[in-house]
Design an enzyme around this catalytic site. Sequence first.
Site: not given
Length: 283
Positions: A87, A138, A142, A179, A233
């Site tokens: 991510d 995504h 964010h 998240y 990540h």
Amino acid sequence: MKVALHALCFTLLGMSLGSCKNADKNLADDAVKPVKSQANNAYRAPSTRGPVPRNPDMSLSSSFGKDAGVTFSRVSVSQPFVAMTFDDGPHPSNTPRLLDMLRDRNIKATFYVIGRNVDMYPEITRRIVAEGHEIGNHTYTHGNLTKMGDDSVRNELMKCRASIAKATGVQPRTLRPPYGALLQRQRTWIHSEFNYPTIMWSVDPRDWQRPGPSVVTSRILSGATPGAIILAHDLHAPTVDAMPATLDGLLKKGYKFVTVSQLLAMKPKEEAPAQASVTPSNP
Ligand code: NI
């Protein structure tokens, strides 16, 4: 922390553009325009010490139906398939380094990219797709989608999708909410409007807390199960540092790596009673 990291990214980008500008008068001519990213042709894969275990070649369907489901944190499979997900990229140095590691091992992963990072690094985004990985949505900035109205959520998803399509020519097929935050009501309308299943995870090494590469590796190795969706990540250098041992450890345990869509596509086939066999199917 996120803000500081992004500020650092901008600083690094500015520094690299500055040095290239001096070296290349063609770029200097373009200096008045914001240059979004640099080609990465000079990057060479670091040589690996000794043979690296390879993920097997697999020709697997990545077609999953709309009735497959609205949300997944793992998929019930009888064989040891896992999906690695990365991510918050693309990142100008960590993502290419990770791509080299994946290429060395013939592993295909899924990258949940942030749209504004795609706009900054379209060449890296193209490389992700060119090397056979899957790209997922995504969002563009964010943010926490649970705190946004439907129009803002829709805008976040559409802008990220447009950035990916512009950079790569392909469209994302799944969503990972930033998240992991998304209301059930939102998951339902996003699924019906965008066709995106919401993809959570079953293994979280909490790598964003920067526990150190060896801890990231051990958490992933101990948490992995057949059908796992593993969260990591590529924004964080120590996470990428953890990947050679993590990927090799999973391969040595017999896991085979697929993309999220390939994993989802296995679901209907796997509704038959589970087989004990761990022989890879190769349809
Ligand atoms: Ni994220």
